[in-house]
Design an enzyme around this catalytic site. Structure first.
Site, mmCIF file in Angstrom:
data_model
loop_
_atom_site.group_PDB
_atom_site.id
_atom_site.type_symbol
_atom_site.label_atom_id
_atom_site.label_comp_id
_atom_site.label_asym_id
_atom_site.label_seq_id
_atom_site.Cartn_x
_atom_site.Cartn_y
_atom_site.Cartn_z
ATOM 1 N N GLU A 195 0.836 -1.213 0.000
ATOM 2 C CA GLU A 195 0.000 0.000 0.000
ATOM 3 C C GLU A 195 0.869 1.261 0.000
ATOM 4 O O GLU A 195 0.600 2.214 -0.739
ATOM 5 C CB GLU A 195 -0.913 0.034 1.231
ATOM 6 C CG GLU A 195 -1.850 -1.150 1.410
ATOM 7 C CD GLU A 195 -2.916 -1.278 0.342
ATOM 8 O OE1 GLU A 195 -3.070 -0.347 -0.487
ATOM 9 O OE2 GLU A 195 -3.597 -2.313 0.324
ATOM 10 N N ASN B 247 1.067 3.925 -3.040
ATOM 11 C CA ASN B 247 0.770 5.354 -2.855
ATOM 12 C C ASN B 247 1.854 6.232 -3.490
ATOM 13 O O ASN B 247 1.551 7.230 -4.143
ATOM 14 C CB ASN B 247 0.655 5.692 -1.366
ATOM 15 C CG ASN B 247 -0.729 5.421 -0.810
ATOM 16 O OD1 ASN B 247 -1.657 5.121 -1.549
ATOM 17 N ND2 ASN B 247 -0.867 5.524 0.502
ATOM 18 N N ARG C 151 -9.387 2.816 -7.487
ATOM 19 C CA ARG C 151 -8.686 2.834 -6.210
ATOM 20 C C ARG C 151 -9.742 2.971 -5.123
ATOM 21 O O ARG C 151 -10.599 3.850 -5.183
ATOM 22 C CB ARG C 151 -7.702 4.015 -6.123
ATOM 23 C CG ARG C 151 -6.687 4.096 -7.252
ATOM 24 C CD ARG C 151 -5.686 2.960 -7.283
ATOM 25 N NE ARG C 151 -5.123 2.640 -5.976
ATOM 26 C CZ ARG C 151 -4.723 1.421 -5.630
ATOM 27 N NH1 ARG C 151 -4.857 0.415 -6.451
ATOM 28 N NH2 ARG C 151 -4.204 1.218 -4.453
#
Lengths: 117, 144
Positions: free
Chosen positions: B46, B50, B104
């Protein structure tokens, strides 16, 4: 050769009004692009009313799997079809639970998961 | 001396799995359970995603991954020199996302917070973002 980072594949099975997309390998942001393209093409070119996302062969995922599910649900809603999640392993289920999408998981898998925990 | 392993790599999305692999290889030293290992892999996935998606939306930049441990606590730091986050608190809200393609879920920080013991985010607009994750590894040996 198993390199630890598994390449993702999608196999589409169509029978009657049910389209099953069997996804194998890790689901992350990188792999998602390829997976979703293949599934969307199959959904759009079929007249399926039930779309099953079979996750039984996904050993690992991050929250990209939620984007995968929500994106396909949006497309299916538009076409009047339903999306069902099949057989996520307990770990993949943990991510699905976090997103509040547990209700989309096929019942048999949910029961098995409850037994295991 | 604290032994820190530092890896830098370009922000191609294919390197998300590389980062997970590197963290797994390190985490094995702490003898994690499969669940702990998966938690750590998801959290780093994650953080790196990002940086790939939000830190460097229009270019390939450098992501720096640092891994170290103190006793049985695993630390992972993911640093980019990308766009930065204007409002960290807002960015960490579940379901919040600035991604516009509808793919997303906005759950990146939720996964990091749920799967790690501590998540710290430092960011400056135009300078970049540093995410530091820590997780106590209980060690399989202690569970037997």
């Amino acid at each position: 050769m198993n390199t630890g980072s598994k390449l993702s594949r999608v196999e589409i099975n169509l029978s009657d009004k049910t389209l099953t997309a069997v996804i194998s390998g890790d689901v992350d942001h990188h792999n998602l692009q390829d997976i979703r393209g293949k599934i969307d093409y199959a959904i759009e070119t079929s007249s399926a009313r039930n779309i099953i996302l079979d996750l039984s062969a996904v050993p690992f995922c991050d929250s990209s799997v939620i984007g995968l599910i929500l994106g396909r649900k949006r497309l299916a809603d538009r076409l009047g079809a339903a999306v069902i999640i099949r057989a996520p392993n307990p770990y993949v289920m943990k991510i699905i639970k976090l997103s509040g999408l547990s209700d989309m998981v096929e019942q048999a898998a949910k029961q098995a998961e409850q037994l295991a925990s | 001396m604290k032994e820190v392993i530092k890896i830098t790599f370009p922000s191609y999305s294919r390197n998300e799995s590389f980062a997970r692999g590197a963290v797994s290889a390190y985490a094995i030293r702490l003898d994690p359970t499969l669940e702990e290992l998966n938690d750590v892999k998801a959290a780093v996935s994650e953080a790196v995603t990002n940086s790939v998606v939000h830190g460097y939306p229009d270019r390939i930049g450098i992501i720096e991954l640092s891994i170290w441990s103190e006793k049985n606590v695993l630390y992972i730091r993911v640093k980019d020199k990308g766009l930065g986050i204007a409002d960290v608190e807002q960015a960490m809200q579940p379901l919040f996302t600035t991604a516009t393609d509808g793919e997303r879920a906005g759950l990146g920080f939720a996964v990091m917070e749920d799967f790690c013991d501590n998540v710290s985010v430092k960011s400056a607009v135009g300078k970049g973002t540093v995410v530091t994750l820590s997780k106590k590894i209980k060690s399989r040996a202690n569970n037997i």
